[in-house]
Enzyme design. Structure first.
Site, mmCIF file in Angstrom:
data_model
loop_
_atom_site.group_PDB
_atom_site.id
_atom_site.type_symbol
_atom_site.label_atom_id
_atom_site.label_comp_id
_atom_site.label_asym_id
_atom_site.label_seq_id
_atom_site.Cartn_x
_atom_site.Cartn_y
_atom_site.Cartn_z
ATOM 1 N N GLU A 1 6.002 8.060 -4.838
ATOM 2 C CA GLU A 1 6.979 6.961 -4.807
ATOM 3 C C GLU A 1 6.340 5.820 -5.573
ATOM 4 O O GLU A 1 5.296 5.314 -5.179
ATOM 5 C CB GLU A 1 7.293 6.580 -3.355
ATOM 6 C CG GLU A 1 8.567 5.760 -3.217
ATOM 7 C CD GLU A 1 8.365 4.286 -3.490
ATOM 8 O OE1 GLU A 1 8.664 3.839 -4.632
ATOM 9 O OE2 GLU A 1 7.895 3.587 -2.596
ATOM 10 N N CYS B 1 9.073 -2.203 -2.675
ATOM 11 C CA CYS B 1 9.588 -1.440 -3.808
ATOM 12 C C CYS B 1 11.109 -1.464 -3.827
ATOM 13 O O CYS B 1 11.722 -1.208 -4.858
ATOM 14 C CB CYS B 1 9.063 -0.012 -3.778
ATOM 15 S SG CYS B 1 9.353 0.855 -2.228
#
Length: 515
Positions: A287, A321
């Site tokens: 990720e 994020c």
């Protein structure tokens, strides 16, 4: 094993005087433990090294949270051998027993919720609510992945064939490398680590240097609940010395990474090369961040949209994020929404997280320098409407910053900043807004505010992101409710906290017997 259905852990209400007092007590207690030194953990050994790395309070760099021992390649090699030896027994431990460790860890963290939140306030710079949400998510990962392993345990249904018995079941991969980020120092670390071990693998855990004390506290907890030695090996260290060595090691079966795009790409490249003695192709579960945005249509709740944009952009200083670093506004409502965003952002208070200010510091000097660099870029690309000031004399504080009239194609609209900077741009139509949103190499989260059903369906088909939200913020994914992971350079779309996630740490085996 019979368990109750999964439910998300509730958040703490700090307006309750009892909860407020409990948090203040936890902060005071944690502060008495500043300055301790934490060892490496390799199997049954606790290794105190001569080289240690201090962890600082980003809101007050004169405060050292703790010192963490640093692994070199010799220690890493020992950890690989221990993890490989332990895998030979842990892989055959029943799923019920492995899941039981996660249930137990969840219960202990739940009882010590304020303590774990307090560590995050000091080491990660989170305000109380953000720290509590992180702890709640850690509990959720433990509870959810334990149940998922029980669901996936045993033979899986296949098409029957007369005269044969055919069974498919899942087996673990081997020794894995866990590299979690600093921004969710308990939640993501716990999710990444326990998803790997509950599926029967053993791991080397290399936490972020910025939040290694919180990682050490979790490793201590797993020891306290009786997790066998060697299942989790705690090996913080200098990435320059041990990073590639771990990734390229022939005993590495998989790498689970959350962090920056550049590091994720580097890991994928290194992992792709087959080393002498390596018997498999390594898996990379990554990720790698995002460039998330919120679109506001001409037909939308403008007040709610502005509120949510500010929350999504500036909660935890934009260091998520999933944070909304872009607002893409329809030309018909542009001026009104911009005015609301500026008003709401100006009302945010900045200060020490321990005093529960909404906005705190960014994590370190490197982040401070990167964000302030992008603020300078923004001055040349758009119009600075609010903020822009920064002060690192005591901690790494940067004002919530808003740029307006940012032209499409600008770096501020395409590149990940990971700080309290919001770029606002104007779209000529809803379709144009979707095109602007997609004009980045990332594809993690996005949000649309609109009452137009056709527009929402258009966005469903054409907005390219792993997590798309309508009429709500683009942050705050809940385990089990919003499986989380993105497209393109946001990573491998691993969908953490979802029903497919554990399969990445296992492989399917089919056994067929003819009668």
């Amino acid at each position: 094993m019979t368990v109750v259905p999964f439910q998300n852990e509730p958040f703490v209400d700090f307006s309750n005087p009892a909860n407020k007092a409990a948090m203040e007590a936890a902060l005071a207690k944690v502060k008495t433990e500043f300055g301790k030194t934490y060892p490496l953990v390799v199997g049954s050994k606790r290794i105190q090294t001569k080289t240690t790395l201090p962890s600082y309070n980003p809101a007050d760099t004169s405060e050292i949270i703790g010192y963490v021992s640093q692994a070199n390649r010799s220690v890493i090699e020992e950890a690989f051998q221990v993890a490989a030896d332990t895998f030979d027994t842990w892989r055959y431990t029943s799923a019920q027993i492995r899941a039981g460790y996660l249930f137990k860890a969840a219960a202990v963290i739940r009882r010590r919720k304020f303590e774990f939140a307090a560590w995050q306030v000091f080491e990660a710079g989170k305000n109380w609510a953000e720290a509590d949400a992180d702890v709640a998510e850690a509990i959720d990962f433990l509870e959810y992945y334990a149940r998922e392993m029980l669901r996936l345990d045993g033979p899986q249904e296949l098409v029957p064939l007369l005269g044969e018995q055919n069974r498919q079941f899942y087996i673990p991969l081997g020794v894995g490398i866990i590299i979690p980020p600093w921004n969710f120092p308990l939640a993501i670390l716990v999710g990444m680590t326990t998803s790997a071990i509950v599926t029967g693998n053993t791991v080397l855990l290399k936490p972020s240097p910025n939040t290694s004390v919180i990682a050490a506290k979790f490793v201590e907890l797993m020891k306290e609940i009786g997790l066998p030695d060697g299942v989790i090996n705690f090996v913080p260290g200098d990435p320059e010395e041990i990073g590639d060595y771990m990734t390229e090691h022939p005993l590495t079966r998989f790498i689970s990474f959350t962090g920056s795009r550049d590091v994720g790409v580097h890991i994928a490249q290194k992992a792709a090369a087959v080393q002498p003695g390596q018997k498999w192709l390594k898996r990379v579960i990554a990720e790698m961040g995002g460039k998330d945005g919120i679109i506001v249509d001409a037909n939308a709740d403008l007040e709610e949209a502005a509120t949510v944009i500010v929350q999504s952009a500036f909660a935890f200083q934009g260091q998520k994020c999933s944070a909304a670093s872009r607002a893409i506004l329809h030309k018909d409502v542009y001026d009104e929404v911009v005015a609301k965003i500026i008003e709401k952002t100006a009302a945010l208070k900045q200060g020490a997280p321990a005093e529960n200010f909404y906005c705190g510091p960014v994590i370190d000097q490197k982040s401070f320098d990167k964000v302030t660099k992008y603020i300078e870029i923004g001055r040349s690309e758009g119009k600075l409407a609010l903020g822009g000031n920064a002060d690192s004399s005591k901690g790494y504080f940067i004002e919530p910053t808003v740029f307006v009239d940012v032209p499409r194609g600008a770096r501020l609209l395409k590149e990940e900043i990971f700080g309290p900077v919001l770029a606002i741009t104007k779209a000529d139509s809803f379709e144009d807004a979707i095109n602007i949103f997609n004009d980045t190499e990332y594809g993690l989260t996005g949000s649309v505010f609109s009452y137009d059903r056709e527009h929402l369906e258009y966005a469903t088909a054409r907005m390219h992101c792993g997590n798309l939200y309508f009429n709500r913020k683009c942050t705050g994914a809940l385990v089990g409710v919003h499986p989380f992971g993105g497209f393109n350079m946001s990573g491998t779309d691993s969908k953490a906290g979802g029903p497919d996630y554990l399969l990445q740490f296992m492989q399917a085996k089919v056994v067929s017997e003819r009668f």
